[in-house]
Design a protein around this motif. Sequence first.
Motif: not given
Length: 395
Positions: A11, A15, A50, A56
Amino acid sequence: MTARSRPRNRRAQLADAAAALFGKRGYHSVGVGDIAAAAGITASALYRHFQNKQDVLGHVLLTGVDELAERVHDAVSGLADDPQSRLAPLLLAAAEVSIERRELTALWRWQGRHLREADQKELRGRATTLLSAWLTGLRRLRPELSSGQAHLLCFAALSVFGSVGDHRATPRSGFAPLLAHLGEAVVRADLPTPAPRADEWRTRVAPTPSRREELLTAATRLFRERGFHAVSMDDIGAATGIAGPSVYRHFAGKSDLLLAASRRMADRLTLGLEDSLATATDPADALRRLARSYVDTVLRSDDLIAVYTTELANLPERDGRELRAMQRGYVAEWVRLLREVAPGLDEPAARVAVHAALTIVNDIPRTQRFTTRPGLADELSALADTVLRAAAEDR
């Protein structure tokens, strides 16, 4: 890759990849597939983490605010009790995190408009919590300030740190200390007493615009509020009370509207630059005149300057290249003058200072609480001059 072997920080990887892409291309030019590919996974795998691209962006910006808050927590917490000794560590910490996360700094300033309403509200809430402690400390440091003055100086200092997202200049040494020094100069700046003539630009009665001018004004406002890709010709027509196809009687397409707005802003800046250079008595006087010219131009061109600084990537390549060259040339004149005033200042450091001054002028009028301040033009000119003088005196 199996679920068992999937990295625990996937994650965070997504990002980081999204932040870099959004910063480089803009929100609307980046797809879910682009983000997934940059992180080395498929688009379908991204949806395990997401819901969509907007999700996001929300995660990137909210975690970014949390990171900033964590980095400056100790300094901010002690600022109200001991502002004299805690101010410098706070400013240095803010400068360091702004430089380290440049792409995130740019996103905070320009891409937040694409967030869901709930994420926008959450982002404002977290930022307000941080800003409240910062304001309390500044009022303790400078009790003579009114609430409005304290807010203005706080936001101007944040603009100094945020300016690193608008350029890639990196001084050979002492980047964070330089940025912190410029921030401190702003925090300690003396604001001028409002003059009766300061807001004449707001009260002038303009002639009735032509239909073409109405369309250009409406399009520029919509591009600023929503971003170029989120605006249609139907939206532009509706904003002026006509059908979308009727817009084509005046402009060949949406790109032509963006080009007309960008050239208008470039022409205004060029005229101000030429006048400043022609009437100045020396480089320092030219720099002061140029700062005032920029302030006056921005205050009467707030939608134009926002579009000019954020949407050129959406122009046809030839036009975009031409206007970006004009932007660079305009900034280069500021840098040249500053280095003539301070010959010991290297070019990257001068660029950092110039962008800090320009960003204050760009950002403050976009913040609603400041738009009705009497004497705002004089205050912005004084703050820009403060930043430039601080850079010159630091070398």
